[in-house]
Design an enzyme around this catalytic site. Structure first.
Site, PDB file in Angstrom:
ATOM      1  CE  LYS A   1       9.465  -3.510  -9.141  1.00 52.38           C
ATOM      2  NZ  LYS A   1       9.415  -4.314  -7.888  1.00 52.38           N
TER       3      LYS A   1
ATOM      4  CD1 TRP B   1       4.915   2.775  -4.448  1.00 55.10           C
ATOM      5  CD2 TRP B   1       4.328   2.552  -6.582  1.00 55.10           C
ATOM      6  NE1 TRP B   1       6.062   2.564  -5.159  1.00 55.10           N
ATOM      7  CE2 TRP B   1       5.742   2.420  -6.474  1.00 55.10           C
ATOM      8  CE3 TRP B   1       3.742   2.426  -7.832  1.00 55.10           C
ATOM      9  CZ2 TRP B   1       6.553   2.199  -7.592  1.00 55.10           C
ATOM     10  CZ3 TRP B   1       4.551   2.190  -8.946  1.00 55.10           C
ATOM     11  CH2 TRP B   1       5.934   2.084  -8.827  1.00 55.10           C
TER      12      TRP B   1
ATOM     13  CG  ASP C   1       6.454  -1.719  -7.345  1.00 54.70           C
ATOM     14  OD1 ASP C   1       7.405  -1.802  -8.133  1.00 54.70           O
ATOM     15  OD2 ASP C   1       6.598  -1.735  -6.105  1.00 54.70           O
TER      16      ASP C   1
ATOM     17  CG  ASP D   1      -5.624 -12.466 -11.610  1.00 53.20           C
ATOM     18  OD1 ASP D   1      -5.036 -11.598 -12.276  1.00 53.20           O
ATOM     19  OD2 ASP D   1      -5.394 -13.690 -11.727  1.00 53.20           O
TER      20      ASP D   1
ATOM     21  CG  ASP E   1      -1.090  -7.200  -4.646  1.00 50.58           C
ATOM     22  OD1 ASP E   1      -0.931  -8.427  -4.436  1.00 50.58           O
ATOM     23  OD2 ASP E   1      -0.142  -6.451  -4.888  1.00 50.58           O
TER      24      ASP E   1
ATOM     25  N   GLY F   1       0.780  -1.235   0.000  1.00 51.74           N
ATOM     26  CA  GLY F   1       0.000   0.000   0.000  1.00 51.74           C
ATOM     27  C   GLY F   1       0.812   1.285   0.000  1.00 51.74           C
TER      28      GLY F   1
END
Length: 237
Positions: A190, A94, A150, A126, A110, A92
């Protein structure tokens, strides 16, 4: 970044050196009690990591918060981002950064659960499941200005495999952005060593006005991670 954060950013308080020997002994004791060598190294790294200490002082849930802060310093992707999607939100950090930077609406998803973040709409689910995505997007009043990711696959220790698995997640995030971003919006994901794959990079350059790779200082020197930042999403014709 708040004034308190800026002051802390300059480094540890003056009295930290005086107590460093005592803390070093405490770290060795904690690491000594680890179950195996891998756990021991991880604990030692965490306890000596200045970003971990800053996260505690600034009440961020993870050191990764500073990666986004540093990316924003270079790109200003959070400036004017009123609606944000955070893919791979756990734990959490971000979400916290975006809210502190003025985001009005932020949603996240997530596979892992997180403790509630006041002001954020989070769904444990998902991103590949339409129902989970639909439940997440109900937290926004319109298309997002910014999509963050991320997400990273669990590492196997085999660099090529880890890079390919993380690249697949980055491509998944880009597809999500292509389907949901508002015109002029931004995307940050990322990727691993070498950056975005040639196909992904080509696609982003056709979708956005600018594309660049960034390795924020908070990303550990030995880590293969990079972040790709794309800005100026072009409306679909």
């Amino acid at each position: 970044m708040s004034e308190d954060e800026k002051r802390r950013w300059k480094g540890p308080p003056k009295n930290e050196k005086a107590s460093s020997g005592r803390r070093m002994s405490e770290r060795k004791i904690i690491a000594y009690n680890a179950k195996d060598e891998s756990s021991k190294r991880w604990i030692e790294r965490q306890l000596s990591d200045p970003y971990v200490q800053r996260a505690k002082a600034d009440n961020y849930r993870a050191r990764a918060a500073y990666k986004l802060l540093e990316i924003d310093e270079k790109t200003r992707i959070l400036s004017g981002a009123k609606r944000v999607v955070d893919l791979g939100s756990a734990p959490g950090g971000w979400l916290q950064v975006c809210l502190r930077r003025g985001t009005k609406e932020i949603v996240g998803i997530d596979l892992l659960p997180i403790d509630p973040v006041p002001g954020a709409h989070f769904v444990q689910g998902d991103v590949n499941e339409p129902e989970d995505v639909e439940a997440m997007m109900k937290g926004l009043s319109g298309p997002p200005d910014l999509v963050l990711s991320d997400m990273a696959a669990n590492t196997t220790g085999h660099k090529q495999t880890d890079s390919l698995r993380t690249a697949a997640l980055a491509e998944m995030a880009l597809y999500f952005a292509s389907e949901h971003l508002a015109p002029g919006g931004s995307f940050c994901s990322k990727v691993f060593q070498g950056g975005a794959t040639p196909d992904m990079l080509k696609q982003m350059k056709s979708m956005f006005k600018t594309v660049k790779h960034i390795k924020p200082p908070a990303s550990r020197a030995g880590s293969p991670e990079l972040f790709v930042v794309a800005q100026g999403f072009k409306a679909k014709s």
